[in-house]
Design a protein around this motif. Sequence first.
Motif, PDB file in Angstrom:
ATOM      1  N   TYR A   1      54.285   5.060  -2.156  1.00 33.28           N
ATOM      2  CA  TYR A   1      55.117   3.854  -2.172  1.00 33.28           C
ATOM      3  C   TYR A   1      54.290   2.601  -1.905  1.00 33.28           C
ATOM      4  O   TYR A   1      54.549   1.539  -2.477  1.00 33.28           O
ATOM      5  N   SER A   2      53.304   2.714  -1.038  1.00 31.71           N
ATOM      6  CA  SER A   2      52.463   1.551  -0.751  1.00 31.71           C
ATOM      7  C   SER A   2      51.668   1.148  -1.992  1.00 31.71           C
ATOM      8  O   SER A   2      51.568  -0.039  -2.324  1.00 31.71           O
ATOM      9  N   LEU A   3      51.108   2.141  -2.695  1.00 28.54           N
ATOM     10  CA  LEU A   3      50.371   1.856  -3.926  1.00 28.54           C
ATOM     11  C   LEU A   3      51.306   1.312  -5.001  1.00 28.54           C
ATOM     12  O   LEU A   3      50.944   0.397  -5.752  1.00 28.54           O
TER      13      LEU A   3
ATOM     14  N   GLU B   1      54.518   7.893   1.657  1.00 28.59           N
ATOM     15  CA  GLU B   1      54.198   6.580   2.210  1.00 28.59           C
ATOM     16  C   GLU B   1      52.998   5.981   1.471  1.00 28.59           C
ATOM     17  O   GLU B   1      52.990   4.783   1.154  1.00 28.59           O
ATOM     18  N   THR B   2      52.018   6.826   1.163  1.00 32.31           N
ATOM     19  CA  THR B   2      50.864   6.361   0.391  1.00 32.31           C
ATOM     20  C   THR B   2      51.289   5.959  -1.019  1.00 32.31           C
ATOM     21  O   THR B   2      50.899   4.905  -1.535  1.00 32.31           O
TER      22      THR B   2
ATOM     23  N   GLN C   1      49.699  -5.325  -0.390  1.00 28.86           N
ATOM     24  CA  GLN C   1      50.293  -4.232   0.371  1.00 28.86           C
ATOM     25  C   GLN C   1      49.214  -3.270   0.864  1.00 28.86           C
ATOM     26  O   GLN C   1      48.412  -2.761   0.082  1.00 28.86           O
ATOM     27  N   GLU C   2      49.190  -3.023   2.158  1.00 23.62           N
ATOM     28  CA  GLU C   2      48.220  -2.090   2.731  1.00 23.62           C
ATOM     29  C   GLU C   2      48.836  -0.705   2.871  1.00 23.62           C
ATOM     30  O   GLU C   2      50.050  -0.562   2.971  1.00 23.62           O
ATOM     31  N   ILE C   3      47.975   0.297   2.867  1.00 22.89           N
ATOM     32  CA  ILE C   3      48.430   1.668   3.125  1.00 22.89           C
ATOM     33  C   ILE C   3      48.298   1.906   4.620  1.00 22.89           C
ATOM     34  O   ILE C   3      47.187   1.988   5.151  1.00 22.89           O
ATOM     35  N   SER C   4      49.436   1.977   5.293  1.00 20.25           N
ATOM     36  CA  SER C   4      49.423   2.173   6.738  1.00 20.25           C
ATOM     37  C   SER C   4      50.475   3.209   7.101  1.00 20.25           C
ATOM     38  O   SER C   4      51.674   2.996   6.902  1.00 20.25           O
ATOM     39  N   LEU C   5      50.030   4.329   7.613  1.00 21.91           N
ATOM     40  CA  LEU C   5      50.962   5.390   7.997  1.00 21.91           C
ATOM     41  C   LEU C   5      51.731   5.025   9.261  1.00 21.91           C
ATOM     42  O   LEU C   5      52.667   5.732   9.638  1.00 21.91           O
TER      43      LEU C   5
ATOM     44  N   TRP D   1      57.280   2.112   4.802  1.00 27.17           N
ATOM     45  CA  TRP D   1      57.811   1.118   3.868  1.00 27.17           C
ATOM     46  C   TRP D   1      59.020   1.683   3.139  1.00 27.17           C
ATOM     47  O   TRP D   1      59.021   2.822   2.675  1.00 27.17           O
TER      48      TRP D   1
ATOM     49  N   ARG E   1      52.024  -2.227  -4.270  1.00 29.50           N
ATOM     50  CA  ARG E   1      50.850  -3.075  -4.497  1.00 29.50           C
ATOM     51  C   ARG E   1      50.667  -3.384  -5.981  1.00 29.50           C
ATOM     52  O   ARG E   1      50.387  -4.536  -6.359  1.00 29.50           O
TER      53      ARG E   1
END
Length: 377
Positions: free
Chosen positions: A104-106, A101-102, A117-121, A125, A109
Amino acid sequence: MFHAAPSPHGDRRTPPPPGKQRDAFFDNAKYLAIVLVAMGHSWEPLKGDSRVLEGLYQVVYAFHMPAFIIISGFFSRSFDMRPDRLRRLITGVVVPYVLFETAYSLFNRYAGDTPDQEISLLDPWYLTWFLIALFVWRLTTPVWKLIRYPLPVALVIAALASVSPEIGDDLDLQRVLQFLPFFVLGLRMQAEHFQWVRRRWVRIASVPVFAAAVVAGWWAVPRMDTAWFYHRDSAQELGAPWWTGPVMTLALFGCSLLLTACFFAWVPRRHLWCTALGAGTLYGYLLHGFVIKGADSLGLFDPAWLHAPLGEVFVTVLAAAAVTLLCTAPVRRVFRFATEPTMAWAFRPDAAQAARERERAEPSRARGEDSREKVSA
């Protein structure tokens, strides 16, 4: 997606004990299902230009995740709160969820089209929702094994979720709840149930059923929102009357079960060249998203010829080949640290597990001593 040990679309870290072989049927089913997942994702940038492709997309989305989830439920039947199983749940599901999840968020972004895009557990995403769903489903397994009518209860919960827009996006709970009946069904199934769909008449009947499904998918394209197959929104969020939610929940559950049974009917039971890849579907699932999203960000789906029938076939074959490669042993060795970490340092020693291992070892030692005594005699 996952095999006998509680670790998803997944793979075992240790070989099976002597006399206990992996079932080729389930490995073949998982491999074929992950190929369909990758194909479906590769169609997303193309399907807007083709009613036929959109119809095929709806058919595939009607059963490929239900098939995965049923298998996951089937292999979760032994799950309880035993420490060793909880450790496998954490290392095989929770840790990969946090890492991917981290990642994919990065990725979204810096390489995608969402620079903010924020990193939110709490907000999975793209495809990481399945891991958090599997975590919730497995934790509730003892409840489903305890109550008398688990499947009807799960269907009621799914129907209620479909009319509850206030659930929101946290942990993708709409998907967790709306896909729940398939997991509960898998929990209630026995090995012989998978044998039933292998009967000759079922295999023959599945051909016209799939043909009819393709025709129905083509017909439904301008009449039905494809988002119904994602199970991530309530009826109100899809612009439909509230009562449509329970109706569609039951209708889609029935259609998905029918197509999943037809899919299982044609899954080979013997060992094939792709059988071993079924142990690596977790890797193919979690990694192929980077390939699809990366290609989309680079504009590789933009050429006009890819939106013609031959181009769509080319993209489909390429997606199948890519996810096959991602399931292979070399890729699994490279990414094992993220998908199946051992993390022995993070857990207290389990005295009960050590005792079980000693008990298993004692008969082996006894047989060895008997053999030495016979040789000496």
